[in-house]
Design a protein around this motif. Structure first.
Motif, PDB file in Angstrom:
ATOM      1  N   THR A 260       0.843  -1.188   0.000  1.00  0.00           N
ATOM      2  CA  THR A 260       0.000   0.000   0.000  1.00  0.00           C
ATOM      3  C   THR A 260       0.880   1.240   0.000  1.00  0.00           C
ATOM      4  OG1 THR A 260      -0.137  -0.023   2.414  1.00  0.00           O
ATOM      5  CG2 THR A 260      -1.919  -1.104   1.215  1.00  0.00           C
ATOM      6  N   VAL A 261       0.359   2.329  -0.538  1.00  0.00           N
ATOM      7  CA  VAL A 261       1.102   3.579  -0.612  1.00  0.00           C
ATOM      8  C   VAL A 261       0.242   4.718  -0.080  1.00  0.00           C
ATOM      9  CG1 VAL A 261       2.516   2.886  -2.594  1.00  0.00           C
ATOM     10  CG2 VAL A 261       0.354   4.035  -2.964  1.00  0.00           C
ATOM     11  N   VAL A 262       0.923   5.800   0.283  1.00  0.00           N
ATOM     12  CA  VAL A 262       0.273   7.024   0.731  1.00  0.00           C
ATOM     13  C   VAL A 262       0.746   8.128  -0.202  1.00  0.00           C
ATOM     14  CG1 VAL A 262       0.036   8.649   2.628  1.00  0.00           C
ATOM     15  CG2 VAL A 262       0.266   6.223   3.118  1.00  0.00           C
ATOM     16  N   LEU A 263      -0.173   8.974  -0.687  1.00  0.00           N
ATOM     17  CA  LEU A 263       0.195  10.082  -1.562  1.00  0.00           C
ATOM     18  C   LEU A 263       0.598  11.288  -0.727  1.00  0.00           C
ATOM     19  CD1 LEU A 263      -2.509   9.917  -4.349  1.00  0.00           C
ATOM     20  CD2 LEU A 263      -0.122   9.294  -4.495  1.00  0.00           C
ATOM     21  N   CYS A 264       1.765  11.820  -1.021  1.00  0.00           N
ATOM     22  CA  CYS A 264       2.267  12.998  -0.314  1.00  0.00           C
ATOM     23  C   CYS A 264       1.531  14.227  -0.841  1.00  0.00           C
ATOM     24  CB  CYS A 264       3.773  13.140  -0.524  1.00  0.00           C
ATOM     25  SG  CYS A 264       4.461  14.607   0.263  1.00  0.00           S
ATOM     26  N   PRO A 265       0.895  15.022   0.045  1.00  0.00           N
ATOM     27  CA  PRO A 265       0.173  16.206  -0.426  1.00  0.00           C
ATOM     28  C   PRO A 265       1.099  17.333  -0.886  1.00  0.00           C
ATOM     29  CG  PRO A 265       0.055  16.060   1.954  1.00  0.00           C
ATOM     30  CD  PRO A 265       0.745  14.819   1.483  1.00  0.00           C
ATOM     31  N   ASP A 266       2.350  17.322  -0.454  1.00  0.00           N
ATOM     32  CA  ASP A 266       3.280  18.396  -0.812  1.00  0.00           C
ATOM     33  C   ASP A 266       3.902  18.193  -2.192  1.00  0.00           C
ATOM     34  OD1 ASP A 266       2.801  19.578   1.635  1.00  0.00           O
ATOM     35  OD2 ASP A 266       4.448  18.513   2.619  1.00  0.00           O
ATOM     36  N   CYS A 267       4.458  17.000  -2.437  1.00  0.00           N
ATOM     37  CA  CYS A 267       5.171  16.777  -3.703  1.00  0.00           C
ATOM     38  C   CYS A 267       4.412  15.878  -4.670  1.00  0.00           C
ATOM     39  CB  CYS A 267       6.556  16.198  -3.444  1.00  0.00           C
ATOM     40  SG  CYS A 267       6.552  14.551  -2.745  1.00  0.00           S
ATOM     41  N   GLY A 268       3.366  15.179  -4.210  1.00  0.00           N
ATOM     42  CA  GLY A 268       2.578  14.325  -5.087  1.00  0.00           C
ATOM     43  C   GLY A 268       3.154  12.939  -5.292  1.00  0.00           C
ATOM     44  N   ASP A 269       4.220  12.576  -4.592  1.00  0.00           N
ATOM     45  CA  ASP A 269       4.821  11.246  -4.735  1.00  0.00           C
ATOM     46  C   ASP A 269       3.988  10.190  -4.008  1.00  0.00           C
ATOM     47  OD1 ASP A 269       6.909  12.034  -6.270  1.00  0.00           O
ATOM     48  OD2 ASP A 269       8.407  12.002  -4.682  1.00  0.00           O
ATOM     49  N   ALA A 270       4.067   8.962  -4.480  1.00  0.00           N
ATOM     50  CA  ALA A 270       3.462   7.823  -3.806  1.00  0.00           C
ATOM     51  C   ALA A 270       4.535   7.190  -2.927  1.00  0.00           C
ATOM     52  CB  ALA A 270       2.941   6.823  -4.821  1.00  0.00           C
ATOM     53  N   VAL A 271       4.289   7.171  -1.620  1.00  0.00           N
ATOM     54  CA  VAL A 271       5.265   6.667  -0.656  1.00  0.00           C
ATOM     55  C   VAL A 271       4.759   5.332  -0.124  1.00  0.00           C
ATOM     56  CG1 VAL A 271       6.550   7.190   1.434  1.00  0.00           C
ATOM     57  CG2 VAL A 271       5.754   9.049  -0.014  1.00  0.00           C
ATOM     58  N   GLU A 272       5.573   4.278  -0.279  1.00  0.00           N
ATOM     59  CA  GLU A 272       5.168   2.937   0.153  1.00  0.00           C
ATOM     60  C   GLU A 272       5.291   2.787   1.660  1.00  0.00           C
ATOM     61  OE1 GLU A 272       6.122  -1.724  -0.888  1.00  0.00           O
ATOM     62  OE2 GLU A 272       7.214  -0.141  -1.899  1.00  0.00           O
ATOM     63  N   ARG A 273       4.340   2.075   2.251  1.00  0.00           N
ATOM     64  CA  ARG A 273       4.384   1.778   3.695  1.00  0.00           C
ATOM     65  C   ARG A 273       5.443   0.715   3.948  1.00  0.00           C
ATOM     66  NH1 ARG A 273      -0.483   3.548   6.175  1.00  0.00           N
ATOM     67  NH2 ARG A 273      -2.148   3.747   4.641  1.00  0.00           N
ATOM     68  N   ALA A 274       6.223   0.898   5.011  1.00  0.00           N
ATOM     69  CA  ALA A 274       7.226  -0.103   5.384  1.00  0.00           C
ATOM     70  C   ALA A 274       6.555  -1.298   6.061  1.00  0.00           C
ATOM     71  CB  ALA A 274       8.269   0.512   6.307  1.00  0.00           C
ATOM     72  N   ALA A 275       5.516  -1.031   6.858  1.00  0.00           N
ATOM     73  CA  ALA A 275       4.780  -2.085   7.555  1.00  0.00           C
ATOM     74  C   ALA A 275       3.281  -1.818   7.382  1.00  0.00           C
ATOM     75  CB  ALA A 275       5.144  -2.088   9.038  1.00  0.00           C
TER      76      ALA A 275
ATOM     77  N   ASP B  49       2.750   8.751  10.029  1.00  0.00           N
ATOM     78  CA  ASP B  49       4.118   8.260  10.227  1.00  0.00           C
ATOM     79  C   ASP B  49       4.840   8.097   8.879  1.00  0.00           C
ATOM     80  OD1 ASP B  49       3.641   8.167  12.933  1.00  0.00           O
ATOM     81  OD2 ASP B  49       3.181   6.010  12.946  1.00  0.00           O
ATOM     82  N   VAL B  50       4.134   7.609   7.882  1.00  0.00           N
ATOM     83  CA  VAL B  50       4.726   7.428   6.559  1.00  0.00           C
ATOM     84  C   VAL B  50       5.118   8.780   5.968  1.00  0.00           C
ATOM     85  CG1 VAL B  50       4.263   6.649   4.198  1.00  0.00           C
ATOM     86  CG2 VAL B  50       3.486   5.278   6.110  1.00  0.00           C
ATOM     87  N   LEU B  51       4.230   9.772   6.083  1.00  0.00           N
ATOM     88  CA  LEU B  51       4.515  11.094   5.525  1.00  0.00           C
ATOM     89  C   LEU B  51       5.633  11.803   6.280  1.00  0.00           C
ATOM     90  CD1 LEU B  51       0.911  12.307   4.687  1.00  0.00           C
ATOM     91  CD2 LEU B  51       2.668  11.520   3.118  1.00  0.00           C
ATOM     92  N   ASP B  52       5.697  11.622   7.611  1.00  0.00           N
ATOM     93  CA  ASP B  52       6.798  12.216   8.392  1.00  0.00           C
ATOM     94  C   ASP B  52       8.141  11.619   7.992  1.00  0.00           C
ATOM     95  OD1 ASP B  52       5.086  13.879   9.732  1.00  0.00           O
ATOM     96  OD2 ASP B  52       4.898  12.567  11.498  1.00  0.00           O
ATOM     97  N   ALA B  53       8.192  10.306   7.826  1.00  0.00           N
ATOM     98  CA  ALA B  53       9.431   9.652   7.405  1.00  0.00           C
ATOM     99  C   ALA B  53       9.829  10.113   6.000  1.00  0.00           C
ATOM    100  CB  ALA B  53       9.257   8.134   7.437  1.00  0.00           C
ATOM    101  N   HIS B  54       8.848  10.343   5.143  1.00  0.00           N
ATOM    102  CA  HIS B  54       9.117  10.824   3.785  1.00  0.00           C
ATOM    103  C   HIS B  54       9.692  12.243   3.825  1.00  0.00           C
ATOM    104  CE1 HIS B  54       8.627  11.641  -0.464  1.00  0.00           C
ATOM    105  NE2 HIS B  54       7.755  12.611  -0.211  1.00  0.00           N
ATOM    106  N   ALA B  55       9.160  13.091   4.682  1.00  0.00           N
ATOM    107  CA  ALA B  55       9.655  14.472   4.792  1.00  0.00           C
ATOM    108  C   ALA B  55      11.080  14.501   5.352  1.00  0.00           C
ATOM    109  CB  ALA B  55       8.721  15.291   5.663  1.00  0.00           C
ATOM    110  N   ARG B  56      11.372  13.618   6.302  1.00  0.00           N
ATOM    111  CA  ARG B  56      12.726  13.558   6.891  1.00  0.00           C
ATOM    112  C   ARG B  56      13.752  12.991   5.915  1.00  0.00           C
ATOM    113  NH1 ARG B  56       9.803  11.614  11.366  1.00  0.00           N
ATOM    114  NH2 ARG B  56      10.423   9.507  10.830  1.00  0.00           N
TER     115      ARG B  56
END
Length: 196
Positions: free
Chosen positions: A59-74, A81-88
């Motif tokens: 599963t993925v989460v769409l980042c509202p800032d850059c529009g990327d699809a970020v995959e969940r680690a678990a 948590d997924v979006l915070d890790a993506h921003a960091r």
């Protein structure tokens, strides 16, 4: 494991591996989780009690800032948590979202949502609009240029006396206009049919 085939055709089909079903299916489904053969009613993981039934997959989460699809680690990881890790991770670049390609132009015909691409578009010779193939005819997209051209063709001057009315007026003036074609055809006699 499913028993294969029938007595007459031992290599054809298989019995369903579900304990209470045992239906013979000539096109059985092979489960990639447990390796069993199942009928259409028991092919889903949940229908035959497969161990893979609880797996949610990727599963993925769409980042509202850059529009990327970020995959969940678990699977139990929350969206925040997924979006915070993506921003960091410094991969989030809001400027990249602004530089994305604009959506393709749409067909200008009313209530048409077709995207105009090189392979499915044509330019109207009457009004100059680029329309999709469904609306390529002037009547389909409300062409303003075709009505003016048809009116000009109706008001065209009559050929001079002694001129070939059939070939000059019949072929040149009425090309593509069906109603005018019928009127001209009924009133003129072409030169090859004995007309003047």
């Amino acid at each position: 494991m499913a028993r294969r085939g029938t007595e007459l055709f031992p290599d054809l089909g298989a019995h369903c591996d579900e304990a209470h079903c045992m239906q013979i299916d000539f096109l059985p489904f092979e489960c990639d989780g447990c390796g069993g053969s199942f009928c259409a009613a028991h092919r889903a993981y949940a229908d035959h009690g497969c161990a893979k039934a609880g797996d949610p997959g990727r599963t993925v989460v769409l980042c509202p800032d850059c529009g990327d699809a970020v995959e969940r680690a678990a699977p139990e990881q929350s969206d925040r948590d997924v979006l915070d890790a993506h921003a960091r991770s410094r991969r989030c670049d809001p400027a990249r979202k602004a530089t994305r390609r604009p959506p393709p132009p749409r067909c200008p015909a009313p209530r048409c949502r077709e995207a105009i691409m090189a392979s499915n578009a044509t330019q109207c010779k009457g009004c100059g609009l680029k329309v999709c193939l469904k609306h390529r005819f002037p009547d389909d997209h409300g062409c303003s240029g075709s009505a003016a051209r048809a009116a000009a063709e109706v008001e065209a001057p009559a050929p001079a006396a002694g001129a070939c009315q059939g070939c000059g007026a019949f072929r040149g003036v009425t090309r593509g206009v069906r109603g005018l074609y019928r009127r001209v055809k009924s009133s003129f006699r072409p030169c090859w049919a004995g007309g003047a």
